[in-house]
Design an enzyme around this catalytic site. Structure first.
Site, PDB file in Angstrom:
ATOM      1  N   PRO A 352     -43.862  14.038 -16.679  1.00 19.37           N
ATOM      2  CA  PRO A 352     -43.880  15.276 -15.895  1.00 19.37           C
ATOM      3  C   PRO A 352     -45.111  16.100 -16.305  1.00 19.37           C
ATOM      4  O   PRO A 352     -45.151  16.647 -17.405  1.00 19.37           O
ATOM      5  CB  PRO A 352     -42.576  15.975 -16.264  1.00 19.37           C
ATOM      6  CG  PRO A 352     -42.079  15.300 -17.489  1.00 19.37           C
ATOM      7  CD  PRO A 352     -42.799  14.013 -17.689  1.00 19.37           C
ATOM      8  N   ASP A 528     -47.835  16.739 -21.122  1.00 14.14           N
ATOM      9  CA  ASP A 528     -46.515  16.174 -20.834  1.00 14.14           C
ATOM     10  C   ASP A 528     -45.495  17.283 -21.093  1.00 14.14           C
ATOM     11  O   ASP A 528     -45.312  17.707 -22.240  1.00 14.14           O
ATOM     12  CB  ASP A 528     -46.304  14.973 -21.779  1.00 14.14           C
ATOM     13  CG  ASP A 528     -44.998  14.257 -21.530  1.00 14.14           C
ATOM     14  OD1 ASP A 528     -44.069  14.876 -20.983  1.00 14.14           O
ATOM     15  OD2 ASP A 528     -44.904  13.072 -21.907  1.00 14.14           O
ATOM     16  N   HIS A 529     -44.862  17.725 -20.033  1.00  6.50           N
ATOM     17  CA  HIS A 529     -43.987  18.895 -20.162  1.00  6.50           C
ATOM     18  C   HIS A 529     -42.717  18.575 -20.947  1.00  6.50           C
ATOM     19  O   HIS A 529     -41.947  19.466 -21.294  1.00  6.50           O
ATOM     20  CB  HIS A 529     -43.638  19.431 -18.769  1.00  6.50           C
ATOM     21  CG  HIS A 529     -43.406  20.921 -18.748  1.00  6.50           C
ATOM     22  ND1 HIS A 529     -43.367  21.697 -19.894  1.00  6.50           N
ATOM     23  CD2 HIS A 529     -43.194  21.782 -17.723  1.00  6.50           C
ATOM     24  CE1 HIS A 529     -43.132  22.956 -19.572  1.00  6.50           C
ATOM     25  NE2 HIS A 529     -43.028  23.034 -18.259  1.00  6.50           N
ATOM     26  N   ARG A 530     -42.497  17.291 -21.255  1.00  9.25           N
ATOM     27  CA  ARG A 530     -41.353  16.962 -22.117  1.00  9.25           C
ATOM     28  C   ARG A 530     -41.682  17.283 -23.569  1.00  9.25           C
ATOM     29  O   ARG A 530     -40.789  17.495 -24.382  1.00  9.25           O
ATOM     30  CB  ARG A 530     -41.019  15.462 -22.011  1.00  9.25           C
ATOM     31  CG  ARG A 530     -40.553  15.052 -20.635  1.00  9.25           C
ATOM     32  CD  ARG A 530     -40.467  13.545 -20.546  1.00  9.25           C
ATOM     33  NE  ARG A 530     -41.747  12.918 -20.873  1.00  9.25           N
ATOM     34  CZ  ARG A 530     -41.937  11.616 -21.014  1.00  9.25           C
ATOM     35  NH1 ARG A 530     -40.922  10.792 -20.856  1.00  9.25           N
ATOM     36  NH2 ARG A 530     -43.128  11.136 -21.301  1.00  9.25           N
ATOM     37  N   VAL A 532     -44.485  19.474 -24.503  1.00  6.96           N
ATOM     38  CA  VAL A 532     -45.198  20.744 -24.696  1.00  6.96           C
ATOM     39  C   VAL A 532     -44.660  21.750 -23.678  1.00  6.96           C
ATOM     40  O   VAL A 532     -44.486  21.407 -22.501  1.00  6.96           O
ATOM     41  CB  VAL A 532     -46.711  20.522 -24.438  1.00  6.96           C
ATOM     42  CG1 VAL A 532     -47.461  21.835 -24.465  1.00  6.96           C
ATOM     43  CG2 VAL A 532     -47.291  19.543 -25.458  1.00  6.96           C
TER      44      VAL A 532
END
Ligand code: COA
Length: 556
Positions: A352, A528-530, A532
């Site tokens: 993501p 990577d929004h998982r 950060v």
């Protein structure tokens, strides 16, 4: 009823041999000769058979344990009339020694005549970490004279190409490979006729990774080396294919007929060998069978996905017949292009992404850089903004370690790295490659500039080794020399962030009193929004902007 111990039999003198499979569990009934565990040495897998029939009461070993002759494997409750409590002299293990595929013609140098000519077999040198390479070019023919360092073949790995030079001047008397062959270290390339006078200084292997191994090697040591090389070949298979296939499979493979290298590949790919049909003698499973199996599983997964219009499956893109619109020509994709395409898709689909945009005022940095041009010339280095950006990123990664992680989603763990290695994207005619500079935080601007130049040159000359492109924690993709105001780079997994750099431009910036012209560098940080969160993304680019805005920050 009596309790019987099953112990490790005579395994040909091997000690501390690894248990790679457990074929039975507590409660299982075993018959005499049923395999109970599988051991693996460098060169062989051995199924250890039960010496008695009965029901397993206790397992004393686990996968990964190291065992030697006489060690207790399990205890059985033997049937009435069974043998004595301690088993008889154990039978020999069934050694399943895997012969390397080409175990012939291993002697490298054979003098046909005492003088004046020696025939030397030129072999594939140390490949710097790659286990298998494809031959993409053979510029010499039989009968050609070559000088020392003239290249004999060009090989390509997933990410790089390299030329393999002749170790000596001579004449190519026999070509032992062709375009399309898959080679590994030690494989023969060609026979070279060398005049005796030139043999002594030229033929001994150089320590350099690119040097050629022409020494006379004993069959035994070469066999062992090849066997261990063969075991490493699993790395050549596309991991994502393997993972998807593995999801459909369970992990046992006790009864399959396969050698150690094949078992290792199967283990790494999560393939249950009992489901694989062997095409070798006596239905022995060979490497190709495992690869074909993985491919077929992958095709099943893909064809399932292409029929799905919604949900998690991704519909395939259907191509029209372009010739109806005009002339077209089809060209095969280069290997680098294929790998990049697969990685980009995997990264785009799995991660993501969020992209945080920012700008850094590099007016002062540019003034300083221009001042240093003379010094740079003297040092024979090109000083571009890239080394400064690398240094700033290393600093920011140290400040915000959440950007220096990889995610292990299967284990639900974060892997925090305590080193700072940064890759930078290099555009080459064959496609995009990402060499990695190690320990950027510990290096100065000049050293970084030198390493950037050297690695970019190596990339453009197709000379990067796989080891040059491994171990990155973060990537910089600089399009600053090309143009653009911003872009959204794709995270280079298993890293969790990438910095895109666009072309610096003069802009009017309000300084509280009026507009002043400042050189602004556009930054695009995809993460990577998982791993950060958004606030940290903005903090990271703000820090970069601050560091690049005041060169003293970098020096300190
Ligand atoms: N803004 C303005 N000018 C810039 C700049 C920026 N952000 N970055 C570089 N330049 C200038 C350099 O200073 C140099 O000019 P100079 O000679 O006057 O100093 C000029 O552009 C050329 O720089 P270059 O030789 O390309 O060096 P570099 O260090 O900037 O880049 C590579 C080196 C290897 C990264 C680059 O050659 C490359 O391949 N870039 C493409 C990467 C890519 O394709 N990324 C996309 C991935 S999806």
């Amino acid at each position: 009823m009596s309790v019987v111990e099953i112990r490790v039999p005579d395994i040909g003198g091997g000690t501390d041999v690894e248990v790679i499979e457990i074929s039975v569990a507590v409660g299982d009934r075993v018959e005499i000769e049923d395999s109970v565990i599988v051991l693996e040495t460098d060169k062989a897998t051995m199924e250890i058979p039960a010496t008695d029939a009965g029901v397993v009461i206790n397992m004393m070993v686990a996968v990964g344990d190291k065992v030697s002759e006489g060690d207790l494997i399990l205890t059985l409750e033997a049937e009435a009339g069974g043998v004595a409590a301690v088993s008889e002299e154990p039978k020999d293990a069934k050694a399943d020694i895997e012969e390397p595929e080409d175990n012939k013609g291993l002697v490298s140098t054979a003098e046909e005549e005492p003088l004046p000519v020696s025939i030397t077999t030129v072999r594939v040198p140390d490949l710097g970490g790659a286990t298998q390479v494809s031959v993409i070019e053979v510029p010499v023919s039989e009968g050609d004279s070559v000088s020392e360092d003239d290249y004999l073949i060009v090989v390509e790995t997933d990410k790089a190409s390299m030329e393999i030079p002749s170790p000596s001047a001579g004449m190519v008397s026999k070509l032992l490979t062709k375009v399309g062959d898959e080679l590994k270290e030690g494989d023969p390339i060609a026979e070279l006729s060398i005049t005796i006078a030139s043999v002594t200084p030229s033929v001994s292997p150089k320590p350099d990774a690119r040097s050629l191994n022409t020494e006379v090697v004993s069959e035994k040591s070469e066999t062992a080396k090849r066997a261990s090389l063969a075991q490493n070949q699993a790395g050549q298979l596309d991991q994502s294919i393997a993972e998807r296939a593995a999801n459909e499979l369970n992990q046992t493979s006790g009864k399959a007929h396969a050698g150690p290298a094949v078992r290792k590949i199967a283990r790494e790919l999560g393939v249950d060998l009992t489901q694989v049909k062997g095409s070798g003698p006596k239905q022995r499973i060979v490497k190709d069978d495992v690869q074909a199996f993985v491919k077929s599983q992958m095709q099943k997964v893909q064809s399932g996905a292409s029929n799905v219009v919604s949900g998690s499956g991704i519909p395939a893109i259907k191509l029209p017949d372009f010739s109806q619109f005009g002339a077209v020509e089809r060209q095969p994709m280069s290997r680098i292009h294929k790998i990049t395409a697969a990685n980009m898709s995997a990264n785009w689909l799995n991660i993501p992404h969020v992209t945080q945009f920012d700008e850094a005022d590099i007016t002062e940095l540019e003034a300083f850089r221009k001042q240093q041009k003379k010094v740079a010339e003297l040092r024979n280095v090109k000083l571009t903004p890239l080394p400064f950006i690398l240094k700033a990123c290393a600093y920011a990664l140290a400040q915000y370690p959440q950007f220096n992680v990889s995610l292990d989603m299967d284990k639900e763990e974060l892997i925090q790295k305590s080193y700072i290695h940064i890759g930078f994207a290099v555009d080459t005619p064959d496609g995009l490659v990402v060499p990695v500079i190690r320990d950027v935080d510990q290096k100065g601007i000049w050293q970084l500039a030198e390493e950037c130049m050297a690695l970019a040159k190596k990339a453009k000359d197709k000379k990067l080794l796989p080891s040059d492109m491994q171990g990155g924690c973060f990537t910089i993709s600089s399009l600053g020399s090309v143009g653009g105001t911003a872009f959204t780079p794709i995270v280079n997994a298993p890293e969790v962030a990438i910095l895109g750099v666009s072309k610096a431009a003069m802009k009017p910036v309000y300084d509280g009193e009026g507009f002043v012209p400042r050189l602004m560098l556009p930054l695009s940080l995809s993460y990577d929004h998982r791993a950060v969160n958004g606030a940290d993304g903005a903090r990271f680019t703000s820090l970069l902007s601050e560091l690049l805005g005041d060169i003293r920050n970098l020096v300190l």
